[in-house]
Scaffold this motif. Structure first.
Motif, PDB file in Angstrom:
ATOM      1  N   SER A  17     -26.627  46.406  36.048  1.00  0.00           N
ATOM      2  CA  SER A  17     -25.812  46.043  37.137  1.00  0.00           C
ATOM      3  C   SER A  17     -25.530  44.229  36.784  1.00  0.00           C
ATOM      4  O   SER A  17     -24.342  44.226  36.593  1.00  0.00           O
ATOM      5  CB  SER A  17     -26.129  45.283  38.409  1.00  0.00           C
ATOM      6  N   ASN A  20     -23.119  44.593  33.705  1.00  0.00           N
ATOM      7  CA  ASN A  20     -21.244  44.865  34.284  1.00  0.00           C
ATOM      8  C   ASN A  20     -20.814  43.404  34.594  1.00  0.00           C
ATOM      9  O   ASN A  20     -19.524  43.315  34.473  1.00  0.00           O
ATOM     10  CB  ASN A  20     -21.738  45.945  35.771  1.00  0.00           C
ATOM     11  N   TRP A  24     -16.886  42.594  32.515  1.00  0.00           N
ATOM     12  CA  TRP A  24     -15.986  41.799  33.365  1.00  0.00           C
ATOM     13  C   TRP A  24     -15.784  40.932  33.268  1.00  0.00           C
ATOM     14  O   TRP A  24     -14.282  40.244  33.006  1.00  0.00           O
ATOM     15  CB  TRP A  24     -16.491  42.542  34.585  1.00  0.00           C
ATOM     16  N   TYR A  57     -22.984  52.405  44.570  1.00  0.00           N
ATOM     17  CA  TYR A  57     -22.281  53.384  43.753  1.00  0.00           C
ATOM     18  C   TYR A  57     -22.593  54.282  44.768  1.00  0.00           C
ATOM     19  O   TYR A  57     -21.403  55.471  44.959  1.00  0.00           O
ATOM     20  CB  TYR A  57     -21.956  52.782  42.737  1.00  0.00           C
ATOM     21  N   TYR A  75     -18.928  51.292  35.963  1.00  0.00           N
ATOM     22  CA  TYR A  75     -19.859  50.507  36.295  1.00  0.00           C
ATOM     23  C   TYR A  75     -21.685  51.646  36.714  1.00  0.00           C
ATOM     24  O   TYR A  75     -22.672  51.004  35.829  1.00  0.00           O
ATOM     25  CB  TYR A  75     -19.836  50.634  37.773  1.00  0.00           C
ATOM     26  N   GLU A  79     -24.929  51.614  34.060  1.00  0.00           N
ATOM     27  CA  GLU A  79     -26.714  50.403  34.455  1.00  0.00           C
ATOM     28  C   GLU A  79     -27.572  52.603  35.240  1.00  0.00           C
ATOM     29  O   GLU A  79     -28.515  52.134  34.642  1.00  0.00           O
ATOM     30  CB  GLU A  79     -26.394  51.028  36.524  1.00  0.00           C
TER      31      GLU A  79
END
Length: 235
Positions: A17, A20, A24, A57, A75, A79
């Motif tokens: 996480s 991610n 970004w 998610y 994403y 993970e």
């Protein structure tokens, strides 16, 4: 052993996480230390329940709770991959000592980020290469023969390819050299050729499928390292 695997699962999912978020924000020069997480579509600030690795998610069906637009499956994939790779840690290196575990964890985290950046932009932040290289070189400086063998073999193969195409092929960047060295520190010298062959196989398949002469080599190097270690475990 069960407790160790469970701990590695939690750690891997959490770091996945975090990866991610870095993947970004850093290319967009956003605050990655104190900035709040938000939906990339509607930019609504996310609540803690929206940020549970993997579970959020899946529970939300891959969509934003607020705008209901699809969220990239990248994403979830990152993970899941990070979780799986961290579960492999006690299997691959559990009996070899804490320094192997630390080196593997650092390598997996940074190379996961590097792989995504390389796939998407063909550019990677140098710091994310230098950190695993410095850690692995410090902990395994005595394994320099594997590094020299990997760099030497890869350089010769690339030069032959470059000469064959009369200097028109430019598939390897400076970052790829650092990546090879960082990974080779964790490999037994006798497995270096397997590592390079597997890496080149992955890169060749990608080049054929994408019909591209520009290759993001770091993901293939990382995959080659993981597959090589798994083969050593089986063989």
């Amino acid at each position: 052993m069960i407790y160790m695997v469970f701990f590695c699962m939690l750690l891997g999912a959490t770091l996945g996480s975090f990866a991610n978020m870095l993947v970004w924000r850093l290319p967009r020069q956003e605050n990655w230390i104190t900035g709040h997480s938000y939906c990339p579509n509607c930019e609504h600030e996310l609540e803690p329940l929206d940020l549970i690795p993997i579970i959020s998610y899946i529970a939300l069906g891959g969509k934003c709770r607020y705008c209901h637009k699809p969220i990239s499956p990248r994403y979830l994939i990152i993970e899941l991959l990070m979780t799986g790779l961290f579960v492999l840690c006690p299997i691959l290196y559990g009996s070899l000592g804490l320094h192997y575990t630390v080196a593997y964890a650092v390598t997996v985290f940074f190379f996961m980020c590097l792989s995504v950046w390389d796939m998407e932009t063909m550019e990677v932040p140098a710091l994310f290469l230098y950190i695993p290289l410095a850690v692995n070189a410090f902990l395994f400086y005595h394994n320099y023969m594997a590094v020299l063998l990997a760099l030497g073999t890869f350089t010769i193969a690339y030069l032959l390819l470059w000469l064959y195409h009369r200097g028109t092929v430019h598939l390897v960047g400076d970052g790829d050299i650092y990546a090879i060295a960082a990974l080779a520190f964790l490999l037994p010298p006798q497995s270096v050729m397997y590592f390079l062959i597997i890496t080149c196989f992955f890169a060749l398949v990608y080049a054929i499928l994408r019909k591209s002469d520009k290759l993001p080599m770091i993901p293939f190097l990382f995959a080659g390292y993981i597959v090589t270690m798994l083969l050593l475990l089986v063989l």
